[in-house]
Write an enzyme that holds these catalytic residues in place. Structure first.
Site, mmCIF file in Angstrom:
data_model
loop_
_atom_site.group_PDB
_atom_site.id
_atom_site.type_symbol
_atom_site.label_atom_id
_atom_site.label_comp_id
_atom_site.label_asym_id
_atom_site.label_seq_id
_atom_site.Cartn_x
_atom_site.Cartn_y
_atom_site.Cartn_z
ATOM 1 N N SER A 95 3.423 -1.403 2.950
ATOM 2 C CA SER A 95 2.024 -1.799 2.726
ATOM 3 C C SER A 95 2.009 -3.042 1.851
ATOM 4 C CB SER A 95 1.295 -0.665 2.000
ATOM 5 O OG SER A 95 0.051 -1.112 1.506
ATOM 6 N N TYR A 132 -0.344 5.973 -4.206
ATOM 7 C CA TYR A 132 -0.021 5.560 -2.836
ATOM 8 C C TYR A 132 0.839 4.291 -2.870
ATOM 9 C CZ TYR A 132 -0.588 3.344 1.703
ATOM 10 O OH TYR A 132 -0.326 2.708 2.897
#
Ligand SMILES: NC(=O)c1ccc[n+]([C@@H]2O[C@H](COP(=O)([O-])OP(=O)(O)OC[C@H]3O[C@@H](n4cnc5c(N)ncnc54)[C@H](O)[C@@H]3O)[C@@H](O)[C@H]2O)c1
Length: 333
Positions: free
Chosen positions: A209, A222
């Site tokens: 990400s 996350y």
């Protein structure tokens, strides 16, 4: 676990194709080993009937995709299929998961994904289980090898998200994020390496990400799991380089999927807006982004993934490729 997938009646076995492995698989789908299949997950395999298999860069190759029922995983599977690869889609497809606030795809979404891939003319199996279980990943990969002859490409993509600062995350959420996004990716690597070695080498692409490239006050846990993904990929690259197994990362910015297009994520990105939409958030990101766009579509990520499984990247490993509307230009190095 319900076993709806075993009811698919369309698995075709020609006499000329009745190898021992094929016979076993036909028995699996016809119910002889139904109980065993139910215990270890669901598997389906249907001969592609729709059209001639496409001939391309990946013809004769087999690709295994975790989180393949929708989103980035499915879009990548479609790219691989268009290039001629046979596909195994591996997904929990459970509709929901404890400690995850948004809806996951269901068994029927996974079946629809399979039909979409088969419509491209290649063969596609599905396996409905959880990346947190190493044995299930091993069993699924073995099924793919039995059916298609080898395993060449692995996309470690199944992940779950969480929105909220450190002071709001629960112990259960932390465990789930780490078990899926970190443990799951490690188990995918563990299960894949013996098969890729046996094939004389191969590719593992890991989806991390843009949040693996910088800190973030509202996606901290996350984001930390995604920093870990880059570490897993770089360590796998070092461990398996001499086995000709290339391990690389694609790091997307915001992508239009249910993972991002949900109340929790949109609300923390635009806390002052009432019920912000995905397009509101994208517009806000676009106003400050290098390229003046604020999100990507799944196809944009799939094309980057495709680069790391193709000939052009055959001597590249340990790389992290950002696809994040130009945010890479802001990275320190
Ligand atoms: N959408 C974004 O904005 C974005 C941005 C950067 C990175 N990512 C990453 O991309 C990957 C794919 O995300 P997406 O946007 O396509 O999300 P998505 O929710 O649409 O798809 C994720 C898939 O993974 C599956 N999955 C989740 N947990 C699983 C488990 N334990 N076992 C097996 N399957 C499981 C889900 O069922 C789903 O099909 C994730 O790793 C995510 O962290 C997404």
């Amino acid at each position: 676990m319900k076993n709806e997938h075993l009811n698919h009646p369309t698995y075709q076995v020609d006499d000329a194709d009745r190898s021992p492995a094929m016979s076993r698989r036909a028995a699996l789908t016809s119910g002889m080993f139904g109980a065993a299949a139910a215990a270890t997950g669901m598997v389906t395999a249907r001969a592609a009937m729709a059209q001639e298999a496409p001939q391309g860069e990946l013809s004769g190759k087999t690709a295994f995709i975790t989180g393949g029922a929708r989103g980035i995983g499915l879009a990548s599977a479609e790219e691989f299929a268009k290039a001629g690869a046979n596909i195994m889609l591996f997904d929990i497809a459970s509709g929901s998961m404890p400690n995850v606030s948004y809806a996951l795809p269901t068994a029927s979404d996974l079946a629809a994904a399979q039909a979409r891939i088969e419509g491209l003319g290649v063969q596609c199996m599905t396996y409905q289980v959880d990346v947190r279980n190493l044995e299930d990943q091993q069993a699924a990969m073995q099924q793919a090898v039995d059916r298609f002859g080898s395993l060449d490409i692995v996309l470690a993509n199944a992940g779950v998200g969480h929105a909220g600062a450190f002071d709001s995350v629960t112990a259960g959420e932390i465990s789930t994020l780490y078990e899926v996004n970190v443990g799951g990716y490690i188990k995918t690597t563990q299960a894949a390496v013996p098969h890729l070695r046996a094939a004389g080498g191969g590719r593992i692409v890991y989806i991390s990400s843009g949040l693996s490239r910088t800190g973030n006050g509202v996606f901290g846990v996350y984001g930390a799991t995604k920093w870990a993904v880059n570490g897993i990929a770089k360590s796998a690259a070092m461990a398996y380089g001499r086995d000709n197994i290339m391990c690389n990362v694609v790091a997307p910015g915001l992508v239009r999927t249910p993972f991002a297009d949900n109340e929790a994520v949109l609300g923390v990105i635009l806390p002052d807006a009432s019920n912000p939409t995905f397009d509101d958030v994208s517009a806000a990101i676009a106003s400050g982004s290098t390229l003046g766009i604020g999100h990507h579509e799944v196809e944009d990520i799939a094309k980057a993934v495709m680069f790391f499984v193709g000939e052009a990247s055959r001597q590249m490993t340990g790389e992290v490729m950002d696809v994040s509307y130009g945010d890479a230009a802001r990275n320190l190095a």
